[in-house]
Design an enzyme around this catalytic site. Structure first.
Site, PDB file in Angstrom:
ATOM      1  N   HIS A 160       0.817  -1.205   0.000  1.00  0.00           N
ATOM      2  CA  HIS A 160       0.000   0.000   0.000  1.00  0.00           C
ATOM      3  C   HIS A 160       0.855   1.261   0.000  1.00  0.00           C
ATOM      4  O   HIS A 160       0.507   2.257  -0.627  1.00  0.00           O
ATOM      5  CB  HIS A 160      -0.945  -0.025   1.194  1.00  0.00           C
TER       6      HIS A 160
ATOM      7  N   ASP B  90      -4.012  -8.010  -7.183  1.00  0.00           N
ATOM      8  CA  ASP B  90      -4.527  -9.249  -6.595  1.00  0.00           C
ATOM      9  C   ASP B  90      -4.496 -10.390  -7.602  1.00  0.00           C
ATOM     10  O   ASP B  90      -4.224 -11.532  -7.234  1.00  0.00           O
ATOM     11  CB  ASP B  90      -5.956  -9.032  -6.070  1.00  0.00           C
TER      12      ASP B  90
HETATM   13  C1  PEP Z   1      -5.829  -4.760  -7.551  1.00  0.00           C
HETATM   14  O1  PEP Z   1      -5.931  -5.757  -6.836  1.00  0.00           O
HETATM   15  O2  PEP Z   1      -5.116  -4.712  -8.572  1.00  0.00           O
HETATM   16  C2  PEP Z   1      -6.569  -3.536  -7.205  1.00  0.00           C
HETATM   17  C3  PEP Z   1      -6.666  -2.528  -8.041  1.00  0.00           C
HETATM   18  O3  PEP Z   1      -7.120  -3.467  -5.967  1.00  0.00           O
HETATM   19  P1  PEP Z   1      -6.273  -3.169  -4.619  1.00  0.00           P
HETATM   20  O4  PEP Z   1      -4.854  -2.876  -5.031  1.00  0.00           O
HETATM   21  O5  PEP Z   1      -6.944  -2.024  -3.973  1.00  0.00           O
HETATM   22  O6  PEP Z   1      -6.438  -4.458  -3.922  1.00  0.00           O
HETATM   23 MG    MG Z   2      -7.531  -5.795  -5.337  1.00  0.00          MG
END
Ligand code: PEP
Ligand code: MG
Length: 560
Positions: A188, A455
């Protein structure tokens, strides 16, 4: 000068003061108090400090966001002064000889426990407020805060790694760069740095977190992943030149504003931006994004100490819709769990949170909560061009249930005579292998797909995106991931749906050509990536090469 090597996850140079992010592990001593009168005085002093801090927060909130958002701080002031709460603390100090911190900590457990066991949902949620005010008092009693930096003014935030509930507390205006001991390119902190368009270096190792770094001059080179402490004049000069060069390149990119995202051979693709909240809207507009491809709505929940109400959410989504003035704004419904933990949800700790109770799974079991958000999004849809996106879908049944709830919310609004966009588009996030495999079914029941490559990579390669040790295994360029995206694109188009990419790969210039060859309709990335993407797209000519590009990318890894 100390020079450390990490991994640059977002380019740029920052020179400033190092500020260590402190995570208060509150180990409250159980030692009995020698002098209860002294402990009572310490409690009283902590109370006064907490009250004045809350007043400051209230004033700031009213000034910056409005009276309504400030109310919570007034409520917390009242709770600090609540007589039952105070009596419980004083009783522990006087009769049980508890020290002031232990008395507060035990009182917090007792009273929050009473609230948590109540029938009424509203009362249950007050447990989080009790914990919140107690943490504030404990900060003043123990000198350890629940988390944060001590430096005021602009600084480079140094941490082991930061989770979303921590970054939302930072005063982002003052953050020049992030430097972390651990973390991964998809963590993050890295995503936030890209959104904020500031340099970030991760993986600097344990030795990076030294107390003596606090307050020293630090230089972060996000291009090379090097971090310098007390840089010498020569290094500083070199970095300043690099910084000036970077600024010059950014200024050149400004000339692309207002231009089309069209390749030399005439293919067009939408280039959108990802945001976490209203604060990011200026950057979206300044970088001339064609829309918002991903509004991570969970940040609204993370920023609050309680569930945001329908009205609060409506105001936020409405502002996003209005400020984007007819451009598409895709709001992803609540995606918490895994690395995005929120105390007041009271979720139980899990062995494998990334494979756990998260996102749509929570929403479909806590329908009241979900309905509140759906109603807020629908109401805001009357003010612009909103689309809704469901995260972590793995089955047609889930999509149907989510759509049924959306219909229910729309039915209620219709009966109430509240306006909303009857034609709001519905999208599915493609971020699990299951969703790719059944993308034919999902495409038949959705208007669009948005590929969450962060993900999708971790679930396809069975490699935790947060675990820095797994970086060599968590390669988003892996042909398995790219083949997944292509499969989803084919199915989307076969069923008349469109497809975008909103994970970090959307802004990866090494793959822009591949995505164009796949026929991806939209790429969404951090606002600062919009113009570099446009530049890249405008430089490409795919004439007669699509198959070759795809064969190369899908058959072998693109990175040497
Ligand atoms: C992802 O998983 O690519 C996505 C955009 O969601 P996050 O990064 O918020 O899990
Ligand atoms: Mg995601």
């Amino acid at each position: 000068m100390v020079a450390l090597q990490g991994k640059g996850v977002y380019g740029g140079i920052a020179i400033g003061t190092a500020a260590l992010y402190r995570r208060g592990r509150l180990e409250v001593s159980t030692e009995p108090a020698c002098d209860p009168a002294e402990e009572l005085a310490r409690f009283e002093a902590a109370k006064q400090s907490a009250l004045s801090e809350l007043q400051g927060l209230y004033d700031k909130a009213v000034r910056e966001v409005g009276e309504k958002d400030g109310q919570i701080f007034q409520i917390h002031q009242m709770m600090v002064e609540d007589l039952d709460y105070q009596d419980a603390v004083i009783n522990r100090i006087q009769n049980q000889k508890a020290n002031a911190a232990y008395a507060v900590s035990e009182t917090s457990k007792e009273i929050s426990g009473i609230f948590a066991a109540m029938e009424d949902e509203y009362m249950r949620e007050r447990a989080a407020d009790v914990r919140d005010i107690s943490a504030r008092l404990l900060k003043f009693l123990t000198g350890v805060s629940a988390g944060g930096i001590r430096t005021e003014g602009k600084c480079i935030v140094c941490a082991d790694d930061l989770v979303p509930s921590e970054t939302v507390q930072l005063d982002k205006e003052n953050v020049l760069a992030f430097a972390t001991a651990y973390g991964s390119a998809n963590s993050h902190t890295a995503i936030l740095a890209r959104t904020m368009n500031i340099p970030a270096v991760i993986g600097l190792g344990e030795e990076f977190l030294r107390e003596e770094f606090e307050g020293k001059t630090m230089a972060v080179d996000g291009f090379t992943g090097r971090v310098y402490l007390d840089p010498d004049e020569g290094t500083l000069e070199e970095l300043r030149q690099k910084q000036a060069e970077d600024e010059r390149k950014k200024a050149l990119l400004q000339q692309l504003k207002g231009k089309e995202n069209r390749t030399l051979d005439g293919r067009s693709v939408q280039v959108y931006a990802n945001i976490g909240g209203l604060d990011d809207l200026n950057a979206v507009l300044e970088n001339d994004a064609g829309g918002i491809g991903l509004f991570r709505s969970e940040f609204l929940y993370l920023e609050n100490s309680d569930y945001p109400s329908e009205e609060e959410q409506f105001q936020v989504y409405r502002q996003a819709a209005e400020r984007m003035a007819g451009k598409r704004v895709i709001i992803r419904t609540l995606d918490i769990g895994a690395d995005k933990q929120i105390g007041y949800f009271g979720l139980e700790p899990e062995e494998n949170p990334a494979l756990g109770y998260r996102a749509i799974r929570i929403c479909l079991t806590r329908k009241d909560l979900f309905k509140t958000q759906l109603r807020a999004i629908c109401r805001a849809s009357a003010y612009g061009n909103l689309a809704i996106l469901f995260p972590m879908i793995i089955s047609r049944q889930e999509l149907r249930e989510a759509k049924a709830l959306l219909k229910e919310a729309q039915g209620e609004l219709r009966r109430e005579g509240t306006a909303f966009d009857e034609k709001m588009e519905i999208g599915v996030m493609i971020e699990t292998p299951a969703s790719v495999i059944i993308s034919d079914q999902l495409a038949a029941e959705a208007d669009f797909f948005s590929v969450g490559t962060n993900d999708l990579t971790q679930y396809t390669l069975a490699a935790d995106r947060q675990n820095p040790k797994l970086e060599p295994f968590c390669d988003p360029h892996h042909e398995a991931v790219l083949r997944m995206i292509q499969m989803a694109a084919e199915q989307a188009h076969r069923h008349g749906a469109w497809i975008g990419i909103c994970g970090e790969l959307g802004g990866d210039l090494e793959l822009t050509e591949v995505f164009l060859a796949m026929g991806i309709d939209e790429l969404s990335a951090a606002p600062g990536r919009v113009l570099p993407l446009r530049e890249k797209i405008r430089s490409l000519d795919l004439t007669g090469r699509e198959q070759q590009i795809l064969d190369r990318a899908l058959a072998c890894e693109t990175e040497e």
